[in-house]
Design a protein around this motif. Structure first.
Motif, PDB file in Angstrom:
ATOM      1  N   GLN A   1       0.812  -1.221   0.000  1.00 60.09           N
ATOM      2  CA  GLN A   1       0.000   0.000   0.000  1.00 60.09           C
ATOM      3  C   GLN A   1       0.846   1.272   0.000  1.00 60.09           C
ATOM      4  OE1 GLN A   1      -3.147  -1.584   3.067  1.00 60.09           O
ATOM      5  NE2 GLN A   1      -4.086   0.080   1.928  1.00 60.09           N
TER       6      GLN A   1
ATOM      7  N   ALA B   1      -5.656  -2.722  -3.554  1.00 58.51           N
ATOM      8  CA  ALA B   1      -5.250  -3.720  -2.560  1.00 58.51           C
ATOM      9  C   ALA B   1      -6.462  -4.498  -2.060  1.00 58.51           C
ATOM     10  CB  ALA B   1      -4.532  -3.043  -1.392  1.00 58.51           C
TER      11      ALA B   1
ATOM     12  N   SER C   1      -5.319   1.862  -2.001  1.00 60.15           N
ATOM     13  CA  SER C   1      -5.959   0.912  -1.096  1.00 60.15           C
ATOM     14  C   SER C   1      -7.109   0.172  -1.779  1.00 60.15           C
ATOM     15  CB  SER C   1      -6.478   1.646   0.150  1.00 60.15           C
ATOM     16  OG  SER C   1      -7.393   2.667  -0.216  1.00 60.15           O
TER      17      SER C   1
END
Length: 350
Positions: free
Chosen positions: A119, A127, A124
């Motif tokens: 990250q 991710a 994010s």
């Protein structure tokens, strides 16, 4: 530690074990999810979804690895205190303590570290999407490594549908996060930014392996397994934190940070892992991995209820897709619908 009596060794005419009687039935495709298991899965998603709130606050004062260490170390202290109060017997064999180390590596140290590192290079949202591949990897690993959690067409369709729901909730533009990160970090770290998504995929595979490996703890109290895992990961994280973060050089965190660490350790780790191992023994690794689909929903709903955040069309559509995927995997809602639509009364219009 007293081990449960197996059905083959139970004395004739003995009363059935209530705990065993409440366990959902198992088919050739694996353990079936019943109402209690679904409730446990939803609760676990709330506990882990709430970790986003605590993490957002704590990261203002603490670097990532220090936060992870504080999380698992404090959780292990809480769990050991509960074990001491309840006077739960501890395992004495060396292999099981070695297994705690492996579980701590697969379920905490490796995935936490890889996701935190990734990250710093990718958004994010990307991710979260990549982490939602955990059920896909778990299905494949369980099919290869187990005898009672084999792939079925219904499971595959359900998992793919749920993954599409995660894509909708998180937002397809999240895939632009890699390009944005590359622009920010410059060409010198371009190679690291390129492999960062694969780090999250490795973390997802690690979670899948942990779910399969954790099946061996079915005769160990969930409290002991959770405490052993978090303690092992804490010990392995200490040298990493000392080398990377040098926490002794950091300023003293404020009260909000301490409260956030307490929350993420007690609620989103200690309590969550207690529920995790109970659900693993009850519903199996493949079903347990479905919590990854529910975590984004939990985080969004918590933000809507407590932070005044709005629900977008993509959030609602994604939730419906995830719900459909879970319904396909469970099978019972679709079976009920099929019976209702194809029943003689429905056919005659009565």
């Amino acid at each position: 530690m007293t081990k449960p009596i197996s059905p083959a060794l139970a004395p004739a005419g003995s009363a059935p074990d209530p705990a065993r009687a409440s366990t959902p039935r198992t088919t050739a495709a694996g353990p079936k999810m019943d109402g209690i298991s679904w409730a446990m899965l939803l609760t676990l998603s709330l506990l882990w979804g709430g970790s986003f709130f605590f993490t957002e606050v704590a990261l203002r004062d603490l670097p990532p690895f220090t936060l992870v260490l504080a999380r698992v170390a404090l959780a292990s202290v809480i769990l050991w205190l509960v074990i001491a109060v309840r006077r739960i017997a501890l395992p004495t064999s060396r292999p099981i303590w070695i297994s705690f180390m492996v579980m701590g590596l697969l379920n905490n140290l490796l995935p936490f570290s890889l996701i935190v590192w990734s990250q710093t290079y990718i958004a994010s949202g990307l991710a979260a999407i990549l982490n939602a591949t955990t059920p896909l990897f778990t299905l494949m690993i369980a099919h290869i490594a187990t005898d009672n959690e084999k792939l079925s067409s219904r499971k595959v369709i359900g998992v793919v549908t749920g993954f599409i729901g995660v894509l909708i909730v998180t937002g397809i533009p999240a895939f632009d996060g890699l390009g944005q990160a590359k622009d920010i970090i410059g060409n010198e770290d371009l190679s690291l930014a390129t492999i960062a998504p694969f780090a999250v995929l490795i973390a997802a595979i690690s979670y899948g392996c942990a779910a399969i490996f954790g099946r061996r703890f079915k005769n160990t109290p969930p409290l002991v397994t959770a405490a052993g895992q978090t303690t092992a990961s804490s010990l392995m994280l200490v040298p990493i934190v000392c080398l990377v973060d040098a926490p002794w050089t950091l300023p003293v965190p404020g009260l909000p940070t301490w409260l956030a660490v307490a929350g993420i350790a007690s609620i989103s780790t200690a309590l969550a892992y207690l529920l995790y191992f109970k659900l693993l023994g009850r519903a199996g690794a493949s079903n347990l991995a479905l919590v990854t689909f529910l975590i984004p929903i939990s985080a969004i709903l918590l933000g809507f209820c407590f932070l005044g955040e709005s629900l977008g069309t993509n959030d609602i559509a994604g939730m419906l897709a995830i719900g459909l995927g879970l319904a396909i995997i469970d099978g019972r809602p679709l079976s009920w619908l099929r019976k209702t639509l194809l029943s003689p009364k429905s056919a005659t219009g009565a």
